[in-house]
Design a protein around this motif. Structure first.
Motif, PDB file in Angstrom:
ATOM      1  N   HIS A   8      16.867  42.473 -27.678  1.00  0.00           N
ATOM      2  CA  HIS A   8      16.621  41.305 -28.518  1.00  0.00           C
ATOM      3  C   HIS A   8      15.477  40.468 -27.959  1.00  0.00           C
ATOM      4  CE1 HIS A   8      17.275  36.971 -29.219  1.00  0.00           C
ATOM      5  NE2 HIS A   8      17.416  37.378 -30.451  1.00  0.00           N
ATOM      6  N   GLU A  11      14.891  36.919 -32.326  1.00  0.00           N
ATOM      7  CA  GLU A  11      15.246  37.187 -33.723  1.00  0.00           C
ATOM      8  C   GLU A  11      16.756  37.308 -33.894  1.00  0.00           C
ATOM      9  OE1 GLU A  11      13.420  37.150 -36.380  1.00  0.00           O
ATOM     10  OE2 GLU A  11      11.477  37.002 -35.412  1.00  0.00           O
ATOM     11  N   ASN A  13      18.753  36.298 -36.268  1.00  0.00           N
ATOM     12  CA  ASN A  13      19.226  36.675 -37.604  1.00  0.00           C
ATOM     13  C   ASN A  13      19.218  38.190 -37.803  1.00  0.00           C
ATOM     14  OD1 ASN A  13      19.694  34.036 -38.332  1.00  0.00           O
ATOM     15  ND2 ASN A  13      17.628  33.761 -39.117  1.00  0.00           N
ATOM     16  N   PHE A  14      18.202  38.869 -37.326  1.00  0.00           N
ATOM     17  CA  PHE A  14      18.170  40.331 -37.420  1.00  0.00           C
ATOM     18  C   PHE A  14      19.278  40.950 -36.573  1.00  0.00           C
ATOM     19  CE2 PHE A  14      13.544  39.656 -38.420  1.00  0.00           C
ATOM     20  CZ  PHE A  14      13.655  40.040 -39.752  1.00  0.00           C
ATOM     21  N   ASP A  16      22.173  39.625 -35.827  1.00  0.00           N
ATOM     22  CA  ASP A  16      23.431  39.397 -36.522  1.00  0.00           C
ATOM     23  C   ASP A  16      23.653  40.469 -37.593  1.00  0.00           C
ATOM     24  OD1 ASP A  16      25.761  37.937 -36.793  1.00  0.00           O
ATOM     25  OD2 ASP A  16      24.897  36.521 -38.219  1.00  0.00           O
ATOM     26  N   ARG A  17      22.643  40.754 -38.384  1.00  0.00           N
ATOM     27  CA  ARG A  17      22.744  41.795 -39.421  1.00  0.00           C
ATOM     28  C   ARG A  17      22.955  43.170 -38.806  1.00  0.00           C
ATOM     29  NH1 ARG A  17      17.539  40.419 -42.760  1.00  0.00           N
ATOM     30  NH2 ARG A  17      17.461  42.673 -42.713  1.00  0.00           N
ATOM     31  N   CYS A  18      22.292  43.440 -37.712  1.00  0.00           N
ATOM     32  CA  CYS A  18      22.421  44.726 -37.028  1.00  0.00           C
ATOM     33  C   CYS A  18      23.851  44.920 -36.523  1.00  0.00           C
ATOM     34  CB  CYS A  18      21.425  44.788 -35.883  1.00  0.00           C
ATOM     35  SG  CYS A  18      21.492  46.301 -34.914  1.00  0.00           S
ATOM     36  N   ASN A  20      26.603  43.433 -37.553  1.00  0.00           N
ATOM     37  CA  ASN A  20      27.502  43.588 -38.696  1.00  0.00           C
ATOM     38  C   ASN A  20      27.470  45.012 -39.234  1.00  0.00           C
ATOM     39  OD1 ASN A  20      28.412  40.962 -38.607  1.00  0.00           O
ATOM     40  ND2 ASN A  20      26.884  40.214 -40.060  1.00  0.00           N
ATOM     41  N   SER A  21      26.290  45.590 -39.323  1.00  0.00           N
ATOM     42  CA  SER A  21      26.147  46.960 -39.807  1.00  0.00           C
ATOM     43  C   SER A  21      26.802  47.958 -38.855  1.00  0.00           C
ATOM     44  CB  SER A  21      24.669  47.299 -39.983  1.00  0.00           C
ATOM     45  OG  SER A  21      24.515  48.611 -40.430  1.00  0.00           O
ATOM     46  N   LYS A  24      30.562  47.696 -39.155  1.00  0.00           N
ATOM     47  CA  LYS A  24      31.020  48.194 -40.459  1.00  0.00           C
ATOM     48  C   LYS A  24      30.973  49.721 -40.541  1.00  0.00           C
ATOM     49  CE  LYS A  24      29.919  47.885 -45.363  1.00  0.00           C
ATOM     50  NZ  LYS A  24      28.992  47.329 -46.353  1.00  0.00           N
ATOM     51  N   ASN A  25      29.976  50.319 -39.913  1.00  0.00           N
ATOM     52  CA  ASN A  25      29.722  51.748 -40.098  1.00  0.00           C
ATOM     53  C   ASN A  25      30.101  52.634 -38.926  1.00  0.00           C
ATOM     54  OD1 ASN A  25      28.451  51.694 -42.776  1.00  0.00           O
ATOM     55  ND2 ASN A  25      26.977  50.378 -41.740  1.00  0.00           N
ATOM     56  N   LYS A  50      26.716  32.288 -30.525  1.00  0.00           N
ATOM     57  CA  LYS A  50      27.176  33.238 -31.536  1.00  0.00           C
ATOM     58  C   LYS A  50      27.877  34.467 -30.970  1.00  0.00           C
ATOM     59  CE  LYS A  50      25.071  33.789 -35.441  1.00  0.00           C
ATOM     60  NZ  LYS A  50      24.142  34.122 -36.503  1.00  0.00           N
TER      61      LYS A  50
END
Length: 75
Positions: A8, A11, A13-14, A16-18, A20-21, A24-25, A50
């Motif tokens: 990191h 960034e 926000n990126f 956080d999305r990473c 979560n993905s 999830k997967n 966070k």
């Protein structure tokens, strides 16, 4: 348990999305290790707020991808 190392730099926000993905997967048990590569103060503090209670955080004093990745491998 499978270690997943995320590098990191400024960034959140990126990241956080990473995460979560990944969660999830990924069906296997895994541990997420976040390596911060010398982000600015605001991003470091946001990372701590966070993610510090859920994931392993390592703060690299250098902005060096390879050095940061090795920190994650050796943790």
């Amino acid at each position: 348990m499978i270690p997943i190392i995320l590098l990191h730099h400024n960034e959140v926000n990126f990241l956080d999305r990473c995460i979560n993905s990944i969660n999830k997967n990924t069906k296997s048990k895994h541990e997420i290790i976040i390596i911060d590569n010398k982000s600015n103060y605001e991003n470091k503090e946001l990372l701590k707020r966070k993610f510090s209670n859920k994931y392993k955080l390592i703060f690299n004093k250098k902005n060096n991808w390879l050095y940061g990745f090795n920190l994650g491998i050796n943790s």
